[in-house]
Design a protein around this motif. Structure first.
Motif, PDB file in Angstrom:
ATOM      1  N   SER A 142      -4.383   1.840   2.510  1.00 50.28           N
ATOM      2  CA  SER A 142      -3.308   0.594   2.335  1.00 50.28           C
ATOM      3  C   SER A 142      -2.195   1.068   1.433  1.00 50.28           C
ATOM      4  O   SER A 142      -1.145   0.206   1.213  1.00 50.28           O
ATOM      5  CB  SER A 142      -4.177  -0.552   1.701  1.00 50.28           C
ATOM      6  OG  SER A 142      -4.895  -1.433   2.383  1.00 50.28           O
ATOM      7  N   THR A 160      -0.260   3.674   1.918  1.00 50.87           N
ATOM      8  CA  THR A 160       0.919   4.244   2.938  1.00 50.87           C
ATOM      9  C   THR A 160       0.475   3.792   4.374  1.00 50.87           C
ATOM     10  O   THR A 160      -0.363   4.225   4.849  1.00 50.87           O
ATOM     11  CB  THR A 160       0.877   5.902   2.768  1.00 50.87           C
ATOM     12  OG1 THR A 160      -0.105   6.450   1.832  1.00 50.87           O
ATOM     13  CG2 THR A 160       2.234   6.456   2.467  1.00 50.87           C
ATOM     14  N   ALA A 161       1.488   3.336   4.790  1.00 47.52           N
ATOM     15  CA  ALA A 161       1.443   3.087   6.317  1.00 47.52           C
ATOM     16  C   ALA A 161       1.776   4.024   6.918  1.00 47.52           C
ATOM     17  O   ALA A 161       2.449   4.976   7.024  1.00 47.52           O
ATOM     18  CB  ALA A 161       2.557   1.811   6.590  1.00 47.52           C
ATOM     19  N   SER A 207      -4.668  -0.648  10.038  1.00 49.14           N
ATOM     20  CA  SER A 207      -4.568   0.442   9.310  1.00 49.14           C
ATOM     21  C   SER A 207      -5.459   1.509   9.556  1.00 49.14           C
ATOM     22  O   SER A 207      -5.349   2.402   9.647  1.00 49.14           O
ATOM     23  CB  SER A 207      -4.577   0.164   7.652  1.00 49.14           C
ATOM     24  OG  SER A 207      -5.935  -0.393   7.310  1.00 49.14           O
TER      25      SER A 207
END
Ligand SMILES: Cc1cc2nc3c(=O)[nH]c(=O)nc-3n(C[C@H](O)[C@H](O)[C@H](O)COP(=O)(O)O)c2cc1C
Length: 208
Positions: free
Chosen positions: A42, A44-45, A101
Protein backbone atom coordinates in the motif's frame (compact mmCIF):
# COMPACT_ATOMS: atom_id res chain seq x y z
CA UNK A 1 17.64 -16.65 7.67
CA UNK A 2 15.31 -14.20 5.96
CA UNK A 3 11.61 -13.54 6.36
CA UNK A 4 9.79 -11.62 3.66
CA UNK A 5 6.71 -9.90 5.11
CA UNK A 6 4.24 -8.77 2.46
CA UNK A 7 1.28 -6.60 3.48
CA UNK A 8 -1.51 -5.57 1.16
CA UNK A 9 -4.29 -4.09 3.28
CA UNK A 10 -5.26 -0.50 2.48
CA UNK A 11 -5.89 0.10 6.21
CA UNK A 12 -3.05 1.11 8.54
CA UNK A 13 -4.33 -0.74 11.62
CA UNK A 14 -5.82 -3.63 9.73
CA UNK A 15 -6.48 -7.16 10.93
CA UNK A 16 -3.99 -8.74 8.51
CA UNK A 17 -1.30 -6.16 9.32
CA UNK A 18 -1.63 -6.87 13.06
CA UNK A 19 -1.40 -10.60 12.39
CA UNK A 20 1.57 -10.47 9.98
CA UNK A 21 3.33 -8.26 12.56
CA UNK A 22 2.67 -10.93 15.18
CA UNK A 23 4.04 -13.60 12.87
CA UNK A 24 7.21 -11.52 12.28
CA UNK A 25 7.58 -11.03 16.04
CA UNK A 26 7.36 -14.80 16.65
CA UNK A 27 9.76 -15.47 13.79
CA UNK A 28 12.29 -12.96 15.22
CA UNK A 29 12.21 -14.78 18.58
CA UNK A 30 13.19 -17.99 16.80
CA UNK A 31 15.74 -16.32 14.54
CA UNK A 32 17.32 -13.50 16.54
CA UNK A 33 20.03 -13.09 13.91
CA UNK A 34 17.56 -13.28 11.04
CA UNK A 35 16.46 -10.43 8.80
CA UNK A 36 12.89 -9.33 8.15
CA UNK A 37 12.28 -7.63 4.79
CA UNK A 38 9.04 -5.67 4.74
CA UNK A 39 7.20 -5.12 1.50
CA UNK A 40 4.20 -2.87 2.04
CA UNK A 41 2.14 -2.94 -1.12
CA UNK A 42 0.00 0.00 0.00
CA UNK A 43 3.01 2.26 0.44
CA UNK A 44 4.06 2.28 -3.22
CA UNK A 45 1.97 1.47 -6.27
CA UNK A 46 3.72 -1.18 -8.33
CA UNK A 47 3.79 -0.80 -12.12
CA UNK A 48 1.03 -2.57 -13.99
CA UNK A 49 1.87 -4.98 -16.80
CA UNK A 50 2.54 -3.00 -19.99
CA UNK A 51 3.80 -3.82 -23.47
CA UNK A 52 7.36 -3.73 -22.06
CA UNK A 53 6.61 -6.89 -20.05
CA UNK A 54 7.13 -8.82 -23.29
CA UNK A 55 10.88 -8.18 -22.84
CA UNK A 56 10.89 -10.89 -20.15
CA UNK A 57 10.94 -13.31 -23.09
CA UNK A 58 13.85 -11.62 -24.88
CA UNK A 59 17.53 -12.45 -24.73
CA UNK A 60 19.41 -10.00 -22.50
CA UNK A 61 21.14 -8.34 -25.49
CA UNK A 62 17.76 -7.55 -27.14
CA UNK A 63 16.32 -5.68 -24.17
CA UNK A 64 16.17 -1.91 -24.69
CA UNK A 65 17.17 0.56 -21.94
CA UNK A 66 13.50 1.53 -21.50
CA UNK A 67 12.48 -2.12 -21.09
CA UNK A 68 15.40 -2.72 -18.69
CA UNK A 69 14.22 0.23 -16.62
CA UNK A 70 10.62 -1.04 -16.64
CA UNK A 71 11.73 -4.55 -15.55
CA UNK A 72 13.88 -3.25 -12.67
CA UNK A 73 10.92 -3.35 -10.25
CA UNK A 74 10.22 -6.96 -11.12
CA UNK A 75 13.96 -7.78 -10.80
CA UNK A 76 14.01 -6.32 -7.29
CA UNK A 77 10.81 -8.06 -6.14
CA UNK A 78 11.95 -11.41 -7.56
CA UNK A 79 15.32 -11.06 -5.77
CA UNK A 80 13.55 -10.34 -2.49
CA UNK A 81 11.43 -13.43 -2.90
CA UNK A 82 14.32 -15.66 -4.00
CA UNK A 83 16.36 -14.60 -0.96
CA UNK A 84 13.60 -15.36 1.58
CA UNK A 85 13.47 -18.63 3.52
CA UNK A 86 9.98 -17.88 4.83
CA UNK A 87 7.30 -15.63 3.36
CA UNK A 88 4.31 -14.28 5.27
CA UNK A 89 1.60 -12.58 3.23
CA UNK A 90 -1.23 -10.50 4.67
CA UNK A 91 -4.16 -10.81 2.28
CA UNK A 92 -7.50 -9.16 3.09
CA UNK A 93 -10.42 -10.49 1.08
CA UNK A 94 -11.59 -7.80 -1.34
CA UNK A 95 -14.59 -8.66 -3.49
CA UNK A 96 -14.15 -12.39 -2.88
CA UNK A 97 -10.53 -12.26 -4.02
CA UNK A 98 -7.32 -10.38 -3.25
CA UNK A 99 -6.50 -6.63 -3.23
CA UNK A 100 -5.33 -5.31 -6.60
CA UNK A 101 -2.04 -4.29 -4.94
CA UNK A 102 -1.32 -7.94 -4.15
CA UNK A 103 -2.29 -8.96 -7.68
CA UNK A 104 0.13 -6.33 -9.02
CA UNK A 105 2.90 -7.89 -6.87
CA UNK A 106 2.04 -11.37 -8.18
CA UNK A 107 2.17 -10.07 -11.76
CA UNK A 108 5.71 -8.82 -11.08
CA UNK A 109 7.04 -11.98 -9.41
CA UNK A 110 5.65 -14.62 -11.79
CA UNK A 111 8.60 -14.27 -14.15
CA UNK A 112 9.66 -16.53 -16.98
CA UNK A 113 13.19 -17.89 -16.47
CA UNK A 114 13.37 -16.59 -12.90
CA UNK A 115 10.42 -18.06 -10.99
CA UNK A 116 8.81 -20.29 -13.64
CA UNK A 117 10.41 -22.24 -16.48
CA UNK A 118 8.88 -24.06 -19.40
CA UNK A 119 10.23 -27.53 -20.22
CA UNK A 120 9.07 -30.58 -22.17
CA UNK A 121 6.46 -31.25 -19.50
CA UNK A 122 5.10 -27.71 -19.47
CA UNK A 123 5.53 -25.09 -16.76
CA UNK A 124 7.76 -25.78 -13.81
CA UNK A 125 8.03 -23.64 -10.67
CA UNK A 126 11.59 -22.58 -9.95
CA UNK A 127 11.17 -21.45 -6.34
CA UNK A 128 11.59 -24.28 -3.86
CA UNK A 129 12.26 -24.95 -0.19
CA UNK A 130 10.39 -21.95 1.08
CA UNK A 131 7.67 -21.86 3.71
CA UNK A 132 4.74 -19.59 2.94
CA UNK A 133 2.15 -18.50 5.50
CA UNK A 134 -0.84 -16.55 4.23
CA UNK A 135 -2.91 -14.64 6.74
CA UNK A 136 -6.29 -13.57 5.44
CA UNK A 137 -9.08 -11.50 6.90
CA UNK A 138 -12.64 -11.58 5.69
CA UNK A 139 -15.85 -9.81 6.67
CA UNK A 140 -17.80 -13.04 6.32
CA UNK A 141 -16.84 -16.74 6.55
CA UNK A 142 -16.11 -19.22 3.76
CA UNK A 143 -15.38 -22.42 5.64
CA UNK A 144 -15.14 -25.77 3.86
CA UNK A 145 -18.54 -27.34 3.33
CA UNK A 146 -20.46 -24.07 3.70
CA UNK A 147 -22.53 -22.56 0.88
CA UNK A 148 -20.10 -19.63 0.77
CA UNK A 149 -17.07 -21.87 0.16
CA UNK A 150 -17.64 -21.53 -3.61
CA UNK A 151 -17.31 -17.73 -3.34
CA UNK A 152 -13.78 -17.95 -1.97
CA UNK A 153 -11.64 -16.95 -4.95
CA UNK A 154 -8.83 -15.97 -2.62
CA UNK A 155 -7.35 -19.17 -1.13
CA UNK A 156 -7.75 -21.32 -4.31
CA UNK A 157 -6.18 -18.60 -6.48
CA UNK A 158 -3.26 -17.97 -4.13
CA UNK A 159 -2.59 -21.70 -3.75
CA UNK A 160 -2.59 -22.14 -7.52
CA UNK A 161 -0.42 -19.18 -8.49
CA UNK A 162 2.13 -19.81 -5.73
CA UNK A 163 2.28 -23.49 -6.68
CA UNK A 164 2.85 -22.39 -10.28
CA UNK A 165 6.15 -20.79 -9.25
CA UNK A 166 7.12 -23.73 -7.02
CA UNK A 167 5.79 -22.53 -3.67
CA UNK A 168 3.78 -25.54 -2.58
CA UNK A 169 4.39 -25.43 1.17
CA UNK A 170 1.64 -22.94 1.93
CA UNK A 171 -0.33 -22.61 5.16
CA UNK A 172 -3.43 -20.41 5.45
CA UNK A 173 -4.60 -18.77 8.63
CA UNK A 174 -7.99 -17.11 8.21
CA UNK A 175 -9.40 -14.41 10.49
CA UNK A 176 -13.01 -14.64 9.35
CA UNK A 177 -16.27 -12.95 10.36
CA UNK A 178 -14.60 -9.59 10.85
CA UNK A 179 -17.88 -7.82 10.03
CA UNK A 180 -19.79 -9.89 12.59
CA UNK A 181 -19.93 -10.26 16.34
CA UNK A 182 -17.56 -13.25 16.15
CA UNK A 183 -14.79 -10.86 14.97
CA UNK A 184 -12.81 -10.68 18.22
CA UNK A 185 -12.94 -14.44 18.82
CA UNK A 186 -11.87 -15.17 15.26
CA UNK A 187 -8.99 -12.68 15.53
CA UNK A 188 -7.87 -14.24 18.83
CA UNK A 189 -8.03 -17.71 17.31
CA UNK A 190 -5.86 -16.63 14.35
CA UNK A 191 -3.38 -14.91 16.69
CA UNK A 192 -3.17 -18.04 18.83
CA UNK A 193 -2.45 -20.19 15.78
CA UNK A 194 0.34 -17.82 14.76
CA UNK A 195 1.73 -17.93 18.30
CA UNK A 196 1.68 -21.71 18.12
CA UNK A 197 3.73 -21.86 14.98
CA UNK A 198 7.05 -23.51 15.69
CA UNK A 199 9.68 -23.36 13.04
CA UNK A 200 12.67 -25.60 13.64
CA UNK A 201 16.18 -24.95 12.46
CA UNK A 202 15.54 -26.64 9.13
CA UNK A 203 12.65 -24.29 8.56
CA UNK A 204 10.15 -27.09 9.02
CA UNK A 205 6.81 -25.80 10.23
CA UNK A 206 6.15 -28.40 12.89
CA UNK A 207 2.99 -27.29 14.64
CA UNK A 208 -0.02 -25.13 14.07
C1 LIG B 1 -12.99 -3.10 -0.90
C2 LIG B 1 -13.40 -4.16 0.07
C3 LIG B 1 -13.97 -5.33 -0.40
C4 LIG B 1 -14.33 -6.34 0.50
N1 LIG B 1 -14.88 -7.49 0.02
C5 LIG B 1 -15.18 -8.50 0.88
C6 LIG B 1 -15.71 -9.72 0.39
O1 LIG B 1 -15.89 -9.94 -0.80
N2 LIG B 1 -16.00 -10.68 1.30
C7 LIG B 1 -15.79 -10.52 2.64
O2 LIG B 1 -16.06 -11.45 3.40
N3 LIG B 1 -15.29 -9.37 3.13
C8 LIG B 1 -14.98 -8.36 2.29
N4 LIG B 1 -14.46 -7.19 2.76
C9 LIG B 1 -14.20 -7.07 4.21
C10 LIG B 1 -12.71 -7.30 4.49
O3 LIG B 1 -12.27 -8.54 4.00
C11 LIG B 1 -12.46 -7.24 6.00
O4 LIG B 1 -12.81 -5.94 6.45
C12 LIG B 1 -11.02 -7.52 6.35
O5 LIG B 1 -10.88 -7.42 7.75
C13 LIG B 1 -10.07 -6.55 5.66
O6 LIG B 1 -8.72 -6.89 6.03
P1 LIG B 1 -7.81 -5.82 6.78
O7 LIG B 1 -8.46 -5.57 8.12
O8 LIG B 1 -6.49 -6.47 6.91
O9 LIG B 1 -7.79 -4.58 5.94
C14 LIG B 1 -14.11 -6.16 1.89
C15 LIG B 1 -13.52 -4.97 2.35
C16 LIG B 1 -13.17 -3.97 1.47
C17 LIG B 1 -12.51 -2.72 1.98
Amino acid sequence: MKLLQVDSSARASSVTRRLTAKFAEEWRKKHPDGEVIQRDLSATALPLITDDWGATQFEESKITPAQRSYLSTSDKLVEELQAADTVVIGAPMYNFSIPSSLKAWIDQIVRLGKTVGYGPNGPQGLLTKKKVVIITSRGSAYEKGSVREAFDFQEPYLRHILGFIGLTDVTFIHAENQAREEAAASFADAAERIGGIAIDQNQQVVAY
